[in-house]
Scaffold this active site. Structure first.
Site, PDB file in Angstrom:
ATOM      1  N   GLU A  81       0.917  -1.147  -0.162  1.00 10.12           N
ATOM      2  CA  GLU A  81      -0.145  -0.053  -0.134  1.00 10.12           C
ATOM      3  C   GLU A  81       0.655   1.255   0.068  1.00 10.12           C
ATOM      4  O   GLU A  81       0.508   2.513  -0.550  1.00 10.12           O
ATOM      5  CB  GLU A  81      -0.826  -0.027   1.350  1.00 10.12           C
ATOM      6  CG  GLU A  81      -2.482  -0.111   0.869  1.00 10.12           C
ATOM      7  CD  GLU A  81      -3.428   0.083   2.052  1.00 10.12           C
ATOM      8  OE1 GLU A  81      -2.865   0.257   2.972  1.00 10.12           O
ATOM      9  OE2 GLU A  81      -4.544   0.010   1.632  1.00 10.12           O
ATOM     10  N   HIS A 134       7.128 -26.918   0.539  1.00 12.35           N
ATOM     11  CA  HIS A 134       6.299 -27.800  -0.217  1.00 12.35           C
ATOM     12  C   HIS A 134       5.318 -27.329  -0.915  1.00 12.35           C
ATOM     13  O   HIS A 134       4.473 -28.024  -1.275  1.00 12.35           O
ATOM     14  CB  HIS A 134       5.838 -29.149   0.835  1.00 12.35           C
ATOM     15  CG  HIS A 134       7.223 -29.374   1.497  1.00 12.35           C
ATOM     16  ND1 HIS A 134       7.548 -30.924   1.215  1.00 12.35           N
ATOM     17  CD2 HIS A 134       7.930 -29.148   2.483  1.00 12.35           C
ATOM     18  CE1 HIS A 134       8.546 -31.404   2.166  1.00 12.35           C
ATOM     19  NE2 HIS A 134       9.044 -30.240   2.751  1.00 12.35           N
ATOM     20  N   LYS A 181     -14.148   1.428  -3.494  1.00 10.86           N
ATOM     21  CA  LYS A 181     -14.710   2.062  -2.739  1.00 10.86           C
ATOM     22  C   LYS A 181     -15.983   2.728  -3.326  1.00 10.86           C
ATOM     23  O   LYS A 181     -17.268   2.627  -2.771  1.00 10.86           O
ATOM     24  CB  LYS A 181     -14.051   2.774  -1.484  1.00 10.86           C
ATOM     25  CG  LYS A 181     -13.285   2.267  -0.716  1.00 10.86           C
ATOM     26  CD  LYS A 181     -12.795   3.244   0.555  1.00 10.86           C
ATOM     27  CE  LYS A 181     -11.833   2.986   1.396  1.00 10.86           C
ATOM     28  NZ  LYS A 181     -10.831   3.915   2.194  1.00 10.86           N
TER      29      LYS A 181
HETATM   30  O1  PA5 Z   1      -3.015   1.922   5.662  1.00  8.23           O
HETATM   31  C1  PA5 Z   1      -3.964   2.216   5.536  1.00  8.23           C
HETATM   32  O2  PA5 Z   1      -4.381   3.447   5.546  1.00  8.23           O
HETATM   33  C2  PA5 Z   1      -5.132   1.456   5.324  1.00  8.23           C
HETATM   34  O3  PA5 Z   1      -4.908   0.165   5.156  1.00  8.23           O
HETATM   35  C3  PA5 Z   1      -6.177   1.542   6.347  1.00  8.23           C
HETATM   36  O4  PA5 Z   1      -5.790   1.239   7.630  1.00  8.23           O
HETATM   37  C4  PA5 Z   1      -7.634   0.789   6.136  1.00  8.23           C
HETATM   38  O5  PA5 Z   1      -8.085   1.315   4.810  1.00  8.23           O
HETATM   39  C5  PA5 Z   1      -8.553   1.212   7.276  1.00  8.23           C
HETATM   40  O6  PA5 Z   1      -8.847   2.419   7.059  1.00  8.23           O
HETATM   41  P1  PA5 Z   1      -9.711   2.745   8.348  1.00  8.23           P
HETATM   42  O7  PA5 Z   1      -8.803   2.888   9.771  1.00  8.23           O
HETATM   43  O8  PA5 Z   1      -9.667   4.710   8.043  1.00  8.23           O
HETATM   44  O9  PA5 Z   1     -10.988   2.428   8.720  1.00  8.23           O
END
Ligand code: PA5
Length: 475
Positions: free
Chosen positions: A328, A350, A465
């Site tokens: 990410e 394996h 989203k």
């Molecule tokens: O690293 C990140 O920012 C994302 O993976 C968020 O943690 C994830 O989308 C969850 O977001 P939120 O805490 O706003 O629900």
């Protein structure tokens, strides 16, 4: 609150290969540029963040995770119960004393760290142990990380409704974690769990306010809900700490404290790694060397797949936490970011070793190796029945077998020009996990700067989203 516990050790000699690997000179050549990026974090980014400035090309600038462990510990030292850490510990104690099960709702960075800590530090069958064997700590379930109908029903099955008595065994609580407070998976699960909780306590608003603990940003829908419910304890995901960089904030610390983990040691480990990163010479700097080797392998040898081979089952979720952090943070702009892959060995020898030994040459392997196991050694007994020919191994421990497998795998990969590096964990505990978490977060930021992508933020995730909400007819 200084700690002198041993640090993780990084050895990249298995990546210095004539064929398919790096030279020592290549690794050393990057010292200047990496050190420059490191110093920038401390001399430019942190002050700019503290002053509320934004820097060109660095928006968002979510640098606050870097010195957060230090800040939390310093505040705890001077203010104890009044500090944020003191409040986390108090809430954890209040809930542990009164409930036997906690559902932790969150997704991505809002749960992966907590799950990694649980799997690494708790008994692998924690939830199956009786309350005494768990040291009076609650069972923990993770939800709100999907919209899987049967999975959510299965967790609901675990939560008594109604709560028949005031005995903790009959009682449960919800920790809901969302920085934005608007993530649909978590929000939908929270609505279901809050409704179930309300039924379980006969709609008693006082109990509901005690048994729901939100961890969220200063503003947002979850914050508004927390206020409306009058939750007695609500924790804040600090400004300037992004989701996947938030494991050492209440996001990870509250679930860890609920499980009875030593969160002071966890933070001390992170501080030790930050100090090491900041002051150790390049030749000895695990964070900079790890970043250099991984990055150079990608640039010079097309190692676009970064395999983290964990040599302990308990570290699988830690690997998945890192997968998320790397993917990410750096997978941006249509061209950057190695693809992370967690492998659990020897299990996955394996299932994947064939490809890793003979498949496409696009991988860098980093081994995460445990030097000292927590439990007494399990040894192979000798037997009158030697049809399996194992008497020759009698007396050897499973730790010996694991070392032999790791050494043998490195030899096999290196022998075919496939680069490896070893990251040694002295023992799996809160201190070393704090080190690992901080090491990988720091490394990811440095690599982002090298790649000229902002490691913070995840603009690409918005597309699904939006489409999902449109498909649901949401406004
Ligand atoms: O690293 C990140 O920012 C994302 O993976 C968020 O943690 C994830 O989308 C969850 O977001 P939120 O805490 O706003 O629900």
């Amino acid at each position: 609150m200084k700690s002198a516990a041993p640090l993780l050790r990084y050895d990249y000699s298995g990546a210095l290969l004539e064929k398919g690997g790096l030279t020592g000179a290549e690794v050393h050549e990057t010292a200047g540029i990496l050190a420059g990026h490191r110093d920038e974090i401390f001399d430019v980014d942190l002050p700019a963040f503290a002053a509320g400035q934004s820097l060109p090309g660095k928006d968002p600038l979510d640098t606050a995770f870097v010195d957060m462990p230090q800040r939390l510990l310093a505040e705890y030292e001077t203010q104890r119960d009044g500090s944020e850490l003191g409040q986390i510990l108090a809430t954890a104690k209040r809930l542990s004393d009164s409930v036997d099960r906690v559902a932790v709702l969150g997704i991505g960075g809002s749960y992966m760290g907590a799950r990694a800590l649980m799997e690494a530090c708790c008994h692998p069958y924690h939830n199956e142990l009786d309350r005494g064997a768990r040291g009076g700590k609650p069972r923990m379930y993770f939800e709100g990380n999907n919209v899987d109908n049967d999975a959510i029903q299965a967790v609901l099955d675990m939560l008594p409704c109604p709560m028949k008595s005031s005995d903790p065994i009959d009682r449960w609580a919800v920790v809901v974690i969302s920085k934005s407070g608007g993530t649909l998976e978590t929000a939908a699960a929270f609505r279901v769990f809050a409704d179930r909780l309300s039924h379980a306590v006969g709609g008693d608003a006082t109990q509901i306010a005690q048994l729901i603990v939100p961890v969220t940003g200063e503003t947002g829908k979850l914050r508004n809900l927390a206020n409306a419910l009058g939750c007695v304890d609500t924790f804040r995901v600090p400004d300037g700490v992004g989701g996947r960089f938030s494991v050492l904030s209440p996001v990870g610390l509250l679930p860890a404290a609920l499980l009875g983990l030593d969160i002071v040691k966890l933070l001390q480990g992170a501080v030790a790694m930050t100090e090491h990163f900041r002051h150790a010479p390049y030749s000895d700097n695990a964070v900079l060397n790890y970043t250099a080797v991984s990055h150079l392998m990608e640039r010079k040898h097309n190692a676009t797949i970064r395999v983290l081979q964990v040599w302990s089952k308990t570290l699988e979720s830690l690997g998945l936490w890192y997968d998320q952090l790397l993917a990410e943070s750096l997978g941006k702009n249509g061209e950057t970011g190695a693809t992370p892959l967690t492998v659990v060995n020897t299990r996955d020898l394996h299932s994947r070793a064939q490809q890793h030994q003979e498949g496409r040459r696009d991988k860098m392997y980093t081994n995460l190796l445990v030097e000292n196991w927590r439990r007494d050694p399990v040894r192979i007994p000798s037997s009158d029945l030697n049809q399996d020919n194992l008497n020759q191994l009698a007396g050897k421990s499973f730790a010996d077998l694991m070392t032999a497998a790791a050494t043998g795998t490195n030899q096999a990969y290196n022998g075919d020009g496939r680069p490896t590096a070893d990251l040694f964990i002295p023992a799996v505990n809160e201190h070393t996990l704090g080190q690992f978490l901080q090491m990988m977060m720091l490394s990811t930021v440095i690599e982002g700067r090298l790649l000229q992508v902002n490691p913070y933020g995840q603009p690409g995730v918005e597309a699904y989203k939006k489409n999902m909400q449109a498909a649901l007819g949401m406004k």
